[in-house]
Write a protein that holds these residues in place. Structure first.
Motif, PDB file in Angstrom:
ATOM      1  N   TYR A   3     -16.771  39.418  28.245  1.00 55.09           N
ATOM      2  CA  TYR A   3     -17.842  38.433  28.124  1.00 55.09           C
ATOM      3  C   TYR A   3     -17.750  37.415  29.255  1.00 55.09           C
ATOM      4  CZ  TYR A   3     -20.577  34.688  25.907  1.00 55.09           C
ATOM      5  OH  TYR A   3     -21.486  33.713  25.628  1.00 55.09           O
ATOM      6  N   TYR A   4     -16.535  37.122  29.727  1.00 54.33           N
ATOM      7  CA  TYR A   4     -16.307  36.057  30.705  1.00 54.33           C
ATOM      8  C   TYR A   4     -16.337  36.521  32.152  1.00 54.33           C
ATOM      9  CZ  TYR A   4     -14.995  33.636  26.507  1.00 54.33           C
ATOM     10  OH  TYR A   4     -15.021  33.091  25.265  1.00 54.33           O
ATOM     11  N   GLY A 105     -22.980  37.869  28.474  1.00 55.06           N
ATOM     12  CA  GLY A 105     -22.376  37.071  29.531  1.00 55.06           C
ATOM     13  C   GLY A 105     -23.233  36.887  30.767  1.00 55.06           C
TER      14      GLY A 105
END
Length: 116
Positions: A3-4, A105
């Motif tokens: 996600y990051y 993201g």
């Protein structure tokens, strides 16, 4: 898929379904005149519309000239994730668009611009 982690298309000519929905599309001229305004259209995804619903939507898109921020537009689930910005440039650069999906993201696209 983290996600990051900043994501982009691994192969621009053969995007996955996820990339088609998320990689920003930068519609701008290849060449512009120094100091003159021109339009840059940003659309989130290509070929497949990204969902814009309460649980899954594009929160924002940012536009940069190289690493200088030109603008940021926030979206709500009730909006279409598209925007046209009017900008001017003083020198050649890479336009960079970063969009953030609340589930998948941050995604990036880039386009080279020549300033005459």
């Amino acid at each position: 898929m983290s996600y990051y982690k900043l994501k982009k298309a691994t192969n621009a000519d053969d995007k996955t379904n996820l990339e088609d929905k998320h990689v920003p599309v930068i519609d701008a001229p290849d060449r512009v005149k120094k100091g003159e305004y021109f339009e840059v259209k940003l659309k989130m995804g290509e070929g497949i519309d990204h969902p814009m619903e309460e649980g899954h939507f594009i929160q924002y898109v940012e536009l940069y000239a190289d690493y200088y921020q030109l603008g940021r537009v926030s979206f709500t689930p009730e909006m279409k994730a598209e925007v046209t910005l009017t900008i001017k440039l003083e020198e050649d650069c890479t336009l960079r668009a970063y969009e953030f999906c609340n589930i998948h993201g941050q995604w990036e696209a880039a386009k080279e611009i020549t300033v005459e």
